[in-house]
Scaffold this motif. Sequence first.
Motif, PDB file in Angstrom:
ATOM      1  N   ASP A  19      -8.805   3.863  -0.378  1.00 57.20           N
ATOM      2  CA  ASP A  19      -8.483   5.145  -1.506  1.00 57.20           C
ATOM      3  C   ASP A  19      -9.288   4.944  -2.548  1.00 57.20           C
ATOM      4  OD1 ASP A  19      -5.248   6.064  -3.001  1.00 57.20           O
ATOM      5  OD2 ASP A  19      -7.513   6.825  -3.088  1.00 57.20           O
ATOM      6  N   ARG A  20     -10.323   5.960  -2.898  1.00 56.13           N
ATOM      7  CA  ARG A  20     -11.081   5.698  -4.080  1.00 56.13           C
ATOM      8  C   ARG A  20     -10.500   5.936  -5.424  1.00 56.13           C
ATOM      9  NH1 ARG A  20     -14.733   9.884  -5.400  1.00 56.13           N
ATOM     10  NH2 ARG A  20     -14.202  11.712  -4.339  1.00 56.13           N
ATOM     11  N   TYR A  21      -9.236   6.640  -5.248  1.00 52.94           N
ATOM     12  CA  TYR A  21      -8.324   6.614  -6.514  1.00 52.94           C
ATOM     13  C   TYR A  21      -7.372   5.637  -6.586  1.00 52.94           C
ATOM     14  CZ  TYR A  21     -10.888  11.221  -6.010  1.00 52.94           C
ATOM     15  OH  TYR A  21     -11.730  12.062  -6.334  1.00 52.94           O
ATOM     16  N   ALA A  22      -7.384   4.429  -5.937  1.00 52.03           N
ATOM     17  CA  ALA A  22      -6.441   3.383  -5.875  1.00 52.03           C
ATOM     18  C   ALA A  22      -6.335   2.783  -7.347  1.00 52.03           C
ATOM     19  CB  ALA A  22      -6.935   2.356  -4.887  1.00 52.03           C
ATOM     20  N   TRP A  23      -5.142   2.679  -7.734  1.00 49.17           N
ATOM     21  CA  TRP A  23      -4.816   1.821  -9.036  1.00 49.17           C
ATOM     22  C   TRP A  23      -4.768   0.481  -8.629  1.00 49.17           C
ATOM     23  CZ3 TRP A  23      -0.772   4.801 -12.395  1.00 49.17           C
ATOM     24  CH2 TRP A  23      -1.053   6.171 -12.157  1.00 49.17           C
ATOM     25  N   SER A  24      -4.602  -0.020  -7.513  1.00 46.69           N
ATOM     26  CA  SER A  24      -4.323  -1.458  -7.063  1.00 46.69           C
ATOM     27  C   SER A  24      -4.737  -1.531  -5.464  1.00 46.69           C
ATOM     28  CB  SER A  24      -2.963  -1.845  -7.334  1.00 46.69           C
ATOM     29  OG  SER A  24      -1.976  -1.006  -6.580  1.00 46.69           O
ATOM     30  N   ALA A  25      -4.945  -2.910  -5.252  1.00 43.96           N
ATOM     31  CA  ALA A  25      -5.312  -3.058  -3.832  1.00 43.96           C
ATOM     32  C   ALA A  25      -4.704  -4.366  -3.269  1.00 43.96           C
ATOM     33  CB  ALA A  25      -6.600  -2.882  -3.417  1.00 43.96           C
ATOM     34  N   GLN A  26      -4.434  -4.796  -2.068  1.00 43.69           N
ATOM     35  CA  GLN A  26      -4.310  -6.322  -1.758  1.00 43.69           C
ATOM     36  C   GLN A  26      -5.259  -6.809  -0.753  1.00 43.69           C
ATOM     37  OE1 GLN A  26       0.095  -6.106  -0.976  1.00 43.69           O
ATOM     38  NE2 GLN A  26       0.340  -7.390  -3.016  1.00 43.69           N
ATOM     39  N   SER A  27      -5.135  -7.664  -0.445  1.00 45.39           N
ATOM     40  CA  SER A  27      -5.785  -8.607   0.503  1.00 45.39           C
ATOM     41  C   SER A  27      -4.987  -8.461   1.831  1.00 45.39           C
ATOM     42  CB  SER A  27      -6.261 -10.246   0.549  1.00 45.39           C
ATOM     43  OG  SER A  27      -4.922 -10.625   0.177  1.00 45.39           O
ATOM     44  N   PRO A  28      -5.516  -8.224   3.110  1.00 39.88           N
ATOM     45  CA  PRO A  28      -4.666  -8.122   4.289  1.00 39.88           C
ATOM     46  C   PRO A  28      -3.604  -9.070   4.404  1.00 39.88           C
ATOM     47  CG  PRO A  28      -6.951  -8.001   4.850  1.00 39.88           C
ATOM     48  CD  PRO A  28      -7.053  -8.526   3.251  1.00 39.88           C
ATOM     49  N   ASP A  29      -3.872 -10.169   4.054  1.00 40.26           N
ATOM     50  CA  ASP A  29      -2.667 -11.240   4.016  1.00 40.26           C
ATOM     51  C   ASP A  29      -1.523 -11.070   2.868  1.00 40.26           C
ATOM     52  OD1 ASP A  29      -4.121 -12.520   2.079  1.00 40.26           O
ATOM     53  OD2 ASP A  29      -4.296 -14.382   2.848  1.00 40.26           O
ATOM     54  N   GLY A  30      -1.803 -10.220   1.883  1.00 45.10           N
ATOM     55  CA  GLY A  30      -0.869 -10.088   0.953  1.00 45.10           C
ATOM     56  C   GLY A  30      -0.988 -11.067  -0.239  1.00 45.10           C
ATOM     57  N   GLN A  31      -1.897 -11.963  -0.361  1.00 45.56           N
ATOM     58  CA  GLN A  31      -2.058 -13.264  -0.845  1.00 45.56           C
ATOM     59  C   GLN A  31      -2.662 -12.975  -2.245  1.00 45.56           C
ATOM     60  OE1 GLN A  31      -1.125 -16.559  -0.298  1.00 45.56           O
ATOM     61  NE2 GLN A  31      -0.139 -15.525   1.291  1.00 45.56           N
ATOM     62  N   ILE A  32      -3.674 -11.862  -2.140  1.00 42.15           N
ATOM     63  CA  ILE A  32      -4.502 -11.273  -3.336  1.00 42.15           C
ATOM     64  C   ILE A  32      -4.155 -10.021  -3.772  1.00 42.15           C
ATOM     65  CG2 ILE A  32      -6.712 -11.057  -4.675  1.00 42.15           C
ATOM     66  CD1 ILE A  32      -7.797 -12.861  -2.028  1.00 42.15           C
TER      67      ILE A  32
END
Length: 377
Positions: A19-32
């Motif tokens: 999503d190029r409008y994302a305000w946040s994102a996570q690593s696939p494992d949710g660690q980051i």
Amino acid sequence: MKKWRVVDAFRHLGAETRDRYAWSAQSPDGQITVLTLWEDEIEDDGTVVRVDYLDHPKLAVWASQRGNKTRRNHLEQVWHDSRTFQVVMLRAQDPTAIPRKAVMRWPDETLTMNLLEFDPVTGAFRAEGARAAISRKEPHAGWSLTELDACVRAYRQLWLAWQEGASVNKSLLRRNVLRESLPKRGEAAYERRMQNISAVIEELGLPFVGGYPPLKNVGRVKDSIITLINLHWARAQVWEKPTANEVDLKTRIASAAQRIAKLSPPSGNKLVSRVTVSSQTFVRDPNVIAWVNESAAGLCEACGDAAPFNRPDGLPYLEVHHVRPLSEGGPDTVDNSIAACPNCHRRLHHAEDKKEFRKAVIARVSRLHDYPKRILD
Ligand SMILES: [Zn+2]
Ligand SMILES: [Zn+2]
């Protein structure tokens, strides 16, 4: 300054989004977890960075926005988990415009933010962060995820070229990576990391780049390298392959564990194949085992408890353990052996506190001698 695309800026810090409008994102494992922050909405004195959205006038506007909903979910996880997140910084073209437009964005590699307050209803939060000084030369300091990511990306680039039979200038790539992403590392450290990546790649059953022979003993960063390989090789949906090799198996378990929660139960194998392996084992003295068992008299020498059950022959079940393992050059003698219950034995081999526990056992059993580690040839 390099112009970053939204998706790339997130990915540079280990998080994934389309999503190029994302305000946040996570690593696939949710660690980051990575959040975007507007440069003009933070306080930054060069060392400490603060952001406070608890009483922000924008709160009401945010409430219904998709970016805020996702960010709220990500922050909720951060709140219950690590309490830290990383930042993609945004610079507004015109801070007064609604909506704002970012004229520039970049992954703020030196910054780690701690979530101090979080409102799970509105998604509002307050956080404070510290900047790491990256200019200092610290050749032995732990590698950051960002540094490891730079290596794994470079490796991926070589790997793809190598798969296609194309050629890449390895030393030019190395120079670029060192200059852009690893300012405090030297060539030798980079080369070792690339060989470490080969080792993990090989353990995961993928072909490794010929120019980098696998270098085992990857150390504490192994899990991070696995995460990054899974990310850049897009292995989120990939099942690990069965193996008879113990080292490979460990690595593949670690890799699967990072993703398994998002997969359906594995089908496993109804027919389990067998392989003949030739391996070196130590020749052990049965007299030492018998003597140690006899002297323990049915009690674990590590915890003092009675053996948990008896063998079919009625004798108490204990396992003889070498306080200095034979593989570390320890002798097969009674002053290096104890009889332990299965729990304590496993603890001596696998526990977080195995070093302290070993010391405690040596202090407890007077016949034991603390033999030093010796490299076997
Ligand atoms: Zn015990
Ligand atoms: Zn043992």
